[in-house]
Motif scaffolding. Structure first.
Motif, PDB file in Angstrom:
ATOM      1  N   TYR A  16      16.969  16.325  25.264  1.00 46.39           N
ATOM      2  CA  TYR A  16      17.903  15.543  26.045  1.00 46.39           C
ATOM      3  C   TYR A  16      17.281  14.261  26.577  1.00 46.39           C
ATOM      4  O   TYR A  16      17.789  13.648  27.490  1.00 46.39           O
ATOM      5  CB  TYR A  16      18.446  16.355  27.217  1.00 46.39           C
ATOM      6  CG  TYR A  16      19.178  17.589  26.789  1.00 46.39           C
ATOM      7  CD1 TYR A  16      20.182  17.527  25.846  1.00 46.39           C
ATOM      8  CD2 TYR A  16      18.866  18.827  27.317  1.00 46.39           C
ATOM      9  CE1 TYR A  16      20.856  18.645  25.448  1.00 46.39           C
ATOM     10  CE2 TYR A  16      19.537  19.955  26.934  1.00 46.39           C
ATOM     11  CZ  TYR A  16      20.539  19.865  25.998  1.00 46.39           C
ATOM     12  OH  TYR A  16      21.214  20.976  25.602  1.00 46.39           O
ATOM     13  N   SER A  17      16.147  13.864  26.046  1.00 50.60           N
ATOM     14  CA  SER A  17      15.486  12.664  26.553  1.00 50.60           C
ATOM     15  C   SER A  17      16.305  11.428  26.203  1.00 50.60           C
ATOM     16  O   SER A  17      17.150  11.449  25.319  1.00 50.60           O
ATOM     17  CB  SER A  17      14.075  12.545  25.974  1.00 50.60           C
ATOM     18  OG  SER A  17      14.142  12.238  24.606  1.00 50.60           O
ATOM     19  N   ARG A  18      16.025  10.349  26.884  1.00 49.95           N
ATOM     20  CA  ARG A  18      16.752   9.099  26.673  1.00 49.95           C
ATOM     21  C   ARG A  18      16.260   8.338  25.444  1.00 49.95           C
ATOM     22  O   ARG A  18      16.869   7.369  25.045  1.00 49.95           O
ATOM     23  CB  ARG A  18      16.622   8.201  27.903  1.00 49.95           C
ATOM     24  CG  ARG A  18      17.327   8.749  29.097  1.00 49.95           C
ATOM     25  CD  ARG A  18      18.794   8.521  28.937  1.00 49.95           C
ATOM     26  NE  ARG A  18      19.495   9.040  30.102  1.00 49.95           N
ATOM     27  CZ  ARG A  18      20.753   9.313  30.093  1.00 49.95           C
ATOM     28  NH1 ARG A  18      21.474   9.139  29.034  1.00 49.95           N
ATOM     29  NH2 ARG A  18      21.329   9.778  31.171  1.00 49.95           N
ATOM     30  N   GLU A  19      15.144   8.760  24.859  1.00 50.95           N
ATOM     31  CA  GLU A  19      14.637   8.072  23.675  1.00 50.95           C
ATOM     32  C   GLU A  19      15.570   8.342  22.497  1.00 50.95           C
ATOM     33  O   GLU A  19      15.899   9.487  22.210  1.00 50.95           O
ATOM     34  CB  GLU A  19      13.234   8.592  23.323  1.00 50.95           C
ATOM     35  CG  GLU A  19      12.200   8.286  24.373  1.00 50.95           C
ATOM     36  CD  GLU A  19      10.844   8.852  23.988  1.00 50.95           C
ATOM     37  OE1 GLU A  19      10.596   9.027  22.773  1.00 50.95           O
ATOM     38  OE2 GLU A  19      10.060   9.132  24.887  1.00 50.95           O
ATOM     39  N   PRO A  20      16.024   7.290  21.828  1.00 54.92           N
ATOM     40  CA  PRO A  20      16.931   7.514  20.698  1.00 54.92           C
ATOM     41  C   PRO A  20      16.203   8.167  19.523  1.00 54.92           C
ATOM     42  O   PRO A  20      15.107   7.776  19.165  1.00 54.92           O
ATOM     43  CB  PRO A  20      17.420   6.106  20.340  1.00 54.92           C
ATOM     44  CG  PRO A  20      16.419   5.186  20.931  1.00 54.92           C
ATOM     45  CD  PRO A  20      15.783   5.894  22.086  1.00 54.92           C
ATOM     46  N   ARG A  21      16.811   9.209  19.005  1.00 55.32           N
ATOM     47  CA  ARG A  21      16.299   9.890  17.829  1.00 55.32           C
ATOM     48  C   ARG A  21      17.482  10.109  16.893  1.00 55.32           C
ATOM     49  O   ARG A  21      18.600  10.327  17.359  1.00 55.32           O
ATOM     50  CB  ARG A  21      15.678  11.237  18.202  1.00 55.32           C
ATOM     51  CG  ARG A  21      14.451  11.081  19.090  1.00 55.32           C
ATOM     52  CD  ARG A  21      13.820  12.404  19.368  1.00 55.32           C
ATOM     53  NE  ARG A  21      14.720  13.203  20.203  1.00 55.32           N
ATOM     54  CZ  ARG A  21      14.490  14.471  20.505  1.00 55.32           C
ATOM     55  NH1 ARG A  21      13.454  15.089  20.037  1.00 55.32           N
ATOM     56  NH2 ARG A  21      15.324  15.131  21.260  1.00 55.32           N
ATOM     57  N   PRO A  22      17.267  10.108  15.607  1.00 53.68           N
ATOM     58  CA  PRO A  22      18.413  10.280  14.718  1.00 53.68           C
ATOM     59  C   PRO A  22      19.070  11.647  14.878  1.00 53.68           C
ATOM     60  O   PRO A  22      20.284  11.749  14.861  1.00 53.68           O
ATOM     61  CB  PRO A  22      17.836  10.104  13.315  1.00 53.68           C
ATOM     62  CG  PRO A  22      16.365  10.175  13.463  1.00 53.68           C
ATOM     63  CD  PRO A  22      16.029   9.899  14.887  1.00 53.68           C
ATOM     64  N   TYR A  23      18.285  12.699  15.053  1.00 55.20           N
ATOM     65  CA  TYR A  23      18.829  14.042  15.245  1.00 55.20           C
ATOM     66  C   TYR A  23      17.983  14.760  16.278  1.00 55.20           C
ATOM     67  O   TYR A  23      16.812  15.023  16.052  1.00 55.20           O
ATOM     68  CB  TYR A  23      18.820  14.847  13.948  1.00 55.20           C
ATOM     69  CG  TYR A  23      19.696  14.264  12.881  1.00 55.20           C
ATOM     70  CD1 TYR A  23      21.075  14.359  12.978  1.00 55.20           C
ATOM     71  CD2 TYR A  23      19.159  13.615  11.786  1.00 55.20           C
ATOM     72  CE1 TYR A  23      21.894  13.815  12.013  1.00 55.20           C
ATOM     73  CE2 TYR A  23      19.969  13.079  10.806  1.00 55.20           C
ATOM     74  CZ  TYR A  23      21.331  13.180  10.926  1.00 55.20           C
ATOM     75  OH  TYR A  23      22.146  12.645   9.973  1.00 55.20           O
ATOM     76  N   ALA A  24      18.569  15.081  17.405  1.00 53.91           N
ATOM     77  CA  ALA A  24      17.813  15.759  18.455  1.00 53.91           C
ATOM     78  C   ALA A  24      17.775  17.260  18.237  1.00 53.91           C
ATOM     79  O   ALA A  24      16.884  17.925  18.726  1.00 53.91           O
ATOM     80  CB  ALA A  24      18.426  15.457  19.808  1.00 53.91           C
ATOM     81  N   PHE A  25      18.741  17.801  17.502  1.00 53.85           N
ATOM     82  CA  PHE A  25      18.863  19.242  17.352  1.00 53.85           C
ATOM     83  C   PHE A  25      18.699  19.624  15.884  1.00 53.85           C
ATOM     84  O   PHE A  25      19.540  19.299  15.057  1.00 53.85           O
ATOM     85  CB  PHE A  25      20.223  19.706  17.863  1.00 53.85           C
ATOM     86  CG  PHE A  25      20.515  19.223  19.253  1.00 53.85           C
ATOM     87  CD1 PHE A  25      19.947  19.837  20.347  1.00 53.85           C
ATOM     88  CD2 PHE A  25      21.340  18.135  19.462  1.00 53.85           C
ATOM     89  CE1 PHE A  25      20.204  19.393  21.624  1.00 53.85           C
ATOM     90  CE2 PHE A  25      21.615  17.684  20.738  1.00 53.85           C
ATOM     91  CZ  PHE A  25      21.043  18.314  21.826  1.00 53.85           C
ATOM     92  N   ASP A  26      17.618  20.321  15.587  1.00 47.86           N
ATOM     93  CA  ASP A  26      17.331  20.734  14.220  1.00 47.86           C
ATOM     94  C   ASP A  26      17.589  22.231  14.076  1.00 47.86           C
ATOM     95  O   ASP A  26      16.932  23.036  14.742  1.00 47.86           O
ATOM     96  CB  ASP A  26      15.869  20.418  13.868  1.00 47.86           C
ATOM     97  CG  ASP A  26      15.532  20.763  12.436  1.00 47.86           C
ATOM     98  OD1 ASP A  26      16.465  20.858  11.609  1.00 47.86           O
ATOM     99  OD2 ASP A  26      14.337  20.945  12.153  1.00 47.86           O
ATOM    100  N   PRO A  27      18.543  22.622  13.229  1.00 51.29           N
ATOM    101  CA  PRO A  27      18.865  24.045  13.106  1.00 51.29           C
ATOM    102  C   PRO A  27      17.743  24.881  12.488  1.00 51.29           C
ATOM    103  O   PRO A  27      17.707  26.088  12.673  1.00 51.29           O
ATOM    104  CB  PRO A  27      20.108  24.054  12.227  1.00 51.29           C
ATOM    105  CG  PRO A  27      20.096  22.772  11.508  1.00 51.29           C
ATOM    106  CD  PRO A  27      19.381  21.791  12.382  1.00 51.29           C
TER     107      PRO A  27
END
Length: 171
Positions: free
Chosen positions: A6-17
């Motif tokens: 939930y960090s503010r740093e932009p990432r393409p996908y924060a949740f990896d299944p």
């Protein structure tokens, strides 16, 4: 589990299944029950308004029943306000979603905004109207359990942090 989904740093996908399956464990069934709870929450005030209009119609010798023409548009506005305030609020979850321990996030982990929440609800209803079976079937064939409208607007429903902690205790 990643350090800060939930960090503010932009990432393409924060949740990896694959590396973080606890974010997606049981999400589809919980999302369905949350939808039913939210449908009841939205419907109860509308039903109460209908009852008040019905009684008011008797008291006004039928003139009050013309207010029934406002129930449809008011119901739509009420549902959109509910979604904007709850799903687009601080917890990124409707009351039903909170009860089921899930929340909706943007793919990069950012919380929902009120505008995105309203767009999500509108797209859900449009997609359900046009592609009825596809809306739910799509979720069965992707790792993040995303519905059709989630792909369009770039959102994902995941377990909240409290539920993830609960799941991790049983592993």
């Amino acid at each position: 589990m990643s350090e800060a989904p939930y960090s503010r740093e932009p990432r393409p996908y924060a949740f990896d299944p694959v590396s973080e399956p606890e974010y997606f464990h049981g999400v589809l069934s919980r999302r369905f029950v949350a939808f039913l709870l939210d449908a009841v929450i939205v419907s109860v005030p509308i039903a109460m308004a209908g009852l008040v209009i019905f009684v008011f119609g008797f008291l006004t010798l039928g003139l009050g029943w013309f207010l029934f023409s406002l129930v449809g548009p008011t119901s739509v506005v009420w549902a959109l306000i509910y979604a904007g305030l709850t799903l687009g609020g601080r917890q990124s979850a409707t009351l039903g979603m909170r009860a089921m321990g899930v929340e909706m996030r943007q793919l990069d982990g950012a919380p929902m905004t009120p505008t995105l929440a309203v767009v999500s609800v509108v797209l859900f209803w449009v997609a359900t109207s046009v592609f009825t079976p596809l809306v739910a079937i799509v979720a069965l064939f992707n790792g993040r359990k995303r519905l059709l409208h989630d792909f369009i607007i770039g959102t994902v429903v995941v377990n909240n942090e409290a539920r993830i902690l609960e799941l991790s205790r049983y592993r």
